[in-house]
Design an enzyme around this catalytic site. Structure first.
Site: not given
Length: 318
Positions: A79, A81, A112, A147-148, A180
């Site tokens: 991800h 974002d 992240d 995603e966040e 991740e």
């Protein structure tokens, strides 16, 4: 297929400076959820420069690069974002400029999860260079968005756009790697996640005579304390609110406690708070919180909601 690990390591090291430069380029673009356009353009350009067979941006904003031409798929997801930067004074360096040392690339998203994106983009390139894409397969490198704030929605969109629903996707995608951060380890297992909102109402009045009203913030303060207890308490009979550790015990989770111990216990925390009030000199007439709830084996969304209702809300006169 026999793997020449020395050759793979040599190729990865040769791309090291470019991977670091690419990661710092991504970090330099603020990319909070739903604001990923600049970093998507950055990733798309990098994939095209590296000679990906196809690069596209889907209708939701996910950037997808393809290597190979087989019918089977190995998917790699990152991800792209990030969360916000919070209080800028808590940062030791500019979160979007950052710095680089021999072992650190500093900046918002470096871990992240834009660091994973850099590795994935160049990993697929190395697979193509060294002939490591298995026969009949193609590599799908995804930079997923939002995603966040809405984890799962990005891949829900992909599954429905590029495949004929979940069953079709499962039949064509043989393996998925999530980048991740795991401190260099290979991890398996995943706890679920819920967002739970609790609202309370009060009655406003002038701040000079608060006894005439019903302060919603004070009412919420007690609930916040109980949410913290739900996360922190043990599960003995003496505790007024039995904590989430209870799902690790066969007494409370007979069918799934072993899996729960493997995945880890669930958690909950208050992540946001909201209120309404006519002014700063008046009693607040409503208050709401958002609870971030991570779930382990044996828990369902129904059980988590009931837990909040029974152990927290039912104890309060709202």
């Amino acid at each position: 297929m026999a793997l020449d690990f020395a050759a793979i390591k040599k190729a990865a090291e040769s791309y090291g400076p470019e991977m670091s430069r690419f990661l710092r380029d991504m970090i330099s673009h603020p990319s909070e959820s739903a604001e990923e356009g600049d970093v998507v353009a950055c990733i798309k350009a990098e994939m095209e420069k590296l000679g990906y067979d196809k690069v596209e941006v889907d209708g939701l904003g996910n950037v997808i690069g393809w290597m190979g031409d087989g019918d089977r798929i190995i998917a790699i997801d990152s991800h792209i974002d990030t969360v916000g930067i919070g209080n800028i004074n808590n940062w030791t360096h500019d979160p979007y400029e950052g710095y680089e040392t021999d072992d650190i690339i500093y900046g918002r998203g470096g871990s992240d999860q834009e660091g994973g994106m850099s590795s994935a983009v160049y990993g697929a390139k190395i697979m193509k260079d060294l002939g490591l894409i298995p026969e009949g397969y193609k590599i799908m490198v995804v930079g997923s968005v939002m995603e966040e704030d809405c984890d799962g929605m990005c891949w829900q969109y992909i599954v429905n756009k590029y495949f004929d629903g979940p069953e079709d996707a499962a039949s064509k995608i043989d393996f998925v790697i999530s980048t991740e951060p795991t401190d260099g380890g290979v991890y398996r297992g995943h706890r679920g996640r819920m967002e739970i909102r609790v609202d309370v109402k009060g009655v406003s009045c002038h701040g000079s005579a608060p006894e005439r009203g019903d302060n919603a913030i004070y009412k919420m303060a007690d609930i916040i304390s109980d949410v913290r207890a739900l996360n922190n308490n043990d599960c003995t009979e003496s505790t007024s609110i039995r904590g989430l550790s209870k799902m690790l015990e066969p007494e409370f989770n007979p069918d799934h406690y072993e899996d729960a111990r493997f995945l880890g216990r669930g958690t909950c925390t208050v992540s946001q708070i909201f209120y309404t009030s006519p002014s700063r000199c008046a009693v607040a007439d409503s208050c709401a919180i958002s609870i971030d709830r991570r779930m382990t084996a044996g828990e369902t969304w129904d059980s988590c909601l009931e837990e909040v209702r029974s152990s927290v809300l039912d104890r309060r006169s709202l």
